[in-house]
Structure formats: C-alpha cells, structure tokens
Design a protein around this motif. Structure first.
Motif, mmCIF file in Angstrom:
data_model
loop_
_atom_site.group_PDB
_atom_site.id
_atom_site.type_symbol
_atom_site.label_atom_id
_atom_site.label_comp_id
_atom_site.label_asym_id
_atom_site.label_seq_id
_atom_site.Cartn_x
_atom_site.Cartn_y
_atom_site.Cartn_z
ATOM 1 N N ALA A 70 -9.558 -0.608 -0.120
ATOM 2 C CA ALA A 70 -8.894 0.449 0.646
ATOM 3 C C ALA A 70 -9.576 0.726 1.989
ATOM 4 O O ALA A 70 -8.991 1.379 2.869
ATOM 5 C CB ALA A 70 -8.853 1.736 -0.186
ATOM 6 N N ILE B 229 0.858 -1.198 0.000
ATOM 7 C CA ILE B 229 0.000 0.000 0.000
ATOM 8 C C ILE B 229 0.891 1.244 0.000
ATOM 9 O O ILE B 229 1.842 1.340 0.793
ATOM 10 C CB ILE B 229 -0.923 0.037 1.244
ATOM 11 N N LEU C 292 -1.677 -1.324 -4.045
ATOM 12 C CA LEU C 292 -2.777 -0.367 -3.888
ATOM 13 C C LEU C 292 -2.180 1.018 -3.665
ATOM 14 O O LEU C 292 -1.420 1.217 -2.713
ATOM 15 C CB LEU C 292 -3.642 -0.771 -2.683
ATOM 16 N N ILE D 216 -2.986 5.065 -3.139
ATOM 17 C CA ILE D 216 -4.066 5.990 -2.769
ATOM 18 C C ILE D 216 -3.494 7.402 -2.707
ATOM 19 O O ILE D 216 -2.660 7.706 -1.843
ATOM 20 C CB ILE D 216 -4.659 5.624 -1.384
#
Ligand code: NAD
Length: 297
Positions: free
Chosen positions: A145, A58, A88, A90
């Motif tokens: 998420a 992440i 992932l 973000i």
C-alpha cells in the motif's frame, strides 16, 4: 496502478485525499451519496461509478462511522463479496477495532488484501498530503500500500496486526480530545484575567504546556487565521465525529477493563456540546462549552 482506484467517501477528509491522487495523475472512480461532495471531485476529472460496476485493483474508503463502513463492505452494498481476489482494500475511516478485525477476516476468506489505515493530521494534513497513516494488517500489505498512501501522507506506520491501526487511532484521538479540552481551559483561565489569547498561546507554546491543539489548531478565534476557530468553527473535524471516537475508546476501555477517567470526562463534555446543537462544528468549538460553564463561588 493500471486500473482506476475506487474511492468511497468524499467529505472533509476523503475529498482532499482523493484530490491528492488526482493531482498525482491517477485515474479515480469515486462514490459519495452527497451530491455536492461528489460533484467537487467530478469537476476535477474523477469519474462517478456504482459499486460493482467496474474492476479495481485498489479500493479506498473514508467514511464517517462503523455503520457506513459495515454497509459498504459487508451489508447492503456487500463490496467485499464483489471484488476479485488480490484486490487491495484500504479502509481509512475511524471505526471500532472489532469492525476492522471483522473486515480483515472476511477479506482473508475472499483472498483480498485488507488494511485498516485510519489517519491523523486533519483537513490541513489531508490537503497537504502530510497525513499519518496508522496501519493494521500484515507487513507485506503495508509495503504493497506504501506507493498509494505516500501520495496522501508522510508517515506510513505499521501499528501491528489486524485492527491495530484502529486501536492506535482511538488512543490518539482520546488524547487529542483531552489536550484540546486542557488547552481551552487554560486559555479561558488566562483570558478571564485579562491576558491576550495570542500572547498566552505564544507563552505556552514555548513552555511545558505546549501541545498540538495549542500550536497547530488553536481553539481561540482569531489566534490562528487558518484554524477552524477563526472560521466560526466551520470545516475541520466535526464534534459529533470526536464524540463517536471517544465513545469507541470508552467501549474499548470497558471491554479491556482499563480505566480512562480523563477520556470518560472528555466523552461527557463532548456529549453535552453535541446535545447543544454543535454536532457539525469543529471539535475545537468545545471552547464555547468551557466558556459557558460558570464555576460556583
Ligand atoms: P465527513 O462527514 O465530512 O465525510 C464523510 C463522507 O462519507 C460524507 O460525504 C458522506 O456523504 C460519505 N458517505 C457516507 N456513506 C457513504 C457510502 N456508503 N459511500 C460513499 N460515501 C459515503 O467526515 P470526515 O471529516 O471526512 O471524516 C471521515 C472519517 O475520517 C471519519 O471516520 C472521521 O472520524 C475520520 N477523520 C476525520 C478527520 C477530520 O479532521 N475531519 C481527521 C482524521 C480522521
């Protein structure tokens, strides 16, 4: 969350959001070019790292503007080129929807899961873990998420496809600037006629003029001990960042042939305020500009 989370941007917002993750017991690799911001997190157990030097499942970023985000992911650092498929990513920064869509496209090419997820709630929301995340991307990635975002926020909202989080954020901040300016004007008008700013605030909070700027983030010094106004407009949300958001909203309005007269006026007023040297002060300090304006007889 087996591997450490990589966190970029440890300023007013990112520092507090990263701290929430540390407090939840997660392992964090952090990066910020500002030594003081970096050190504050290292002192609380985070690890410093250089992009590309470690594996992360992440990646989260909270950067000031389009250029910083572009440099990190696509430009000089080129992080999207270095991450493994399935990571992932973000981005919580407030940036243009065009850049968010570009990042989604590049991430998809590299089989990365990407979300534009700008936030609302300010530094108090970041510290308390009560932020709202406005997410753009696929519903399945929002679900993926959710566990990590829930450690930093209370409302994880899916605004729509790629870039929709950024669109929602700019609409929200244009409205925020407008009701902050309206709140400053109304308070100034009442105080000039002898009313106490705290009394007038209480009256309007219980009347139809109530709004977030008045209730949570009062711009008049001394009315709310915790608000940036009572700390000489230090901390909080910098006026130059509000001007950036209003400029992005204005660009969107032009591109989509939408009329935003109040948004345009707010942009002009924040530009004047920033030009007077208040760029790093909290955006509620626009009260000073309103108070300095003399109306003609
Ligand atoms: P800030 O200026 O306090 O922090 C930004 C940090 O990013 C700085 O510490 C800077 O050194 C760092 N940085 C810049 N380039 C970097 C890079 N390549 N890698 C790592 N770090 C880098 O700004 P902020 O108030 O924390 O705002 C961050 C974002 O959040 C902005 O997009 C802003 O519009 C948005 N936002 C702010 C608030 C608020 O109340 N402050 C609220 C909601 C959204």
């Amino acid at each position: 969350m087996d591997t450490p989370i990589a966190f970029f941007g440890l300023g007013q917002m990112g520092g507090r959001m990263a701290q929430r993750l540390l407090d939840a017991g997660l392992s964090l690799d952090v990066h910020d070019p500002a030594p003081a911001c970096l050190q504050a997190l290292l002192d609380h157990g985070a690890h410093a790292f250089t992009p590309g030097a470690a594996r992360h499942d992440i990646v989260i970023s909270m950067l000031p503007h389009d250029k910083a985000v572009h440099d990190l992911y696509l430009g000089t650092t080129g992080l999207l080129r270095q991450l493994s498929a399935g990571t992932l990513v973000i981005d919580c920064s407030t940036v243009s929807p065009e850049l968010s869509r570009q990042l989604h496209q590049e991430a998809q090419t590299r089989s990365l899961d990407f979300l534009d997820a700008p936030v609302s709630g300010g530094v108090t929301g970041a510290a308390a873990g009560t932020l709202s995340f406005l997410c753009g991307g696929s519903a399945s990635v929002v679900t993926q998420a959710q566990p990590v975002l829930s450690l930093m926020g209370q409302n994880i909202m899916h605004a729509g496809p790629a870039g929709a989080g950024s669109v929602a954020k700019l609409c929200n901040n244009m409205l925020l600037a407008i009701h902050m300016l309206g709140t400053c004007e109304a308070l100034n008008l009442g105080v000039k006629q002898g009313l106490d700013p705290a009394t007038l605030s209480t009256i309007m909070q219980k009347s139809s003029g109530r709004n977030w700027s008045l209730e949570v983030y009062n711009p008049w010094p001394g009315v709310m001990p915790q608000s940036p106004a009572s700390q000489s407009y230090r901390g909080g949300f910098q006026s130059q960042l509000m001007l950036k958001d209003l400029t992005l909203a204005h660009q969107s309005a032009e591109a989509w042939h939408v009329s935003t007269p109040l948004g345009s006026l707010a942009q002009q007023l924040y530009a004047q305020h920033v030009a007077k040297g208040h760029e790093q002060e909290d955006f509620s300090g626009i009260l000073q500009l309103i108070r300095s304006m003399e109306s003609l007889p």
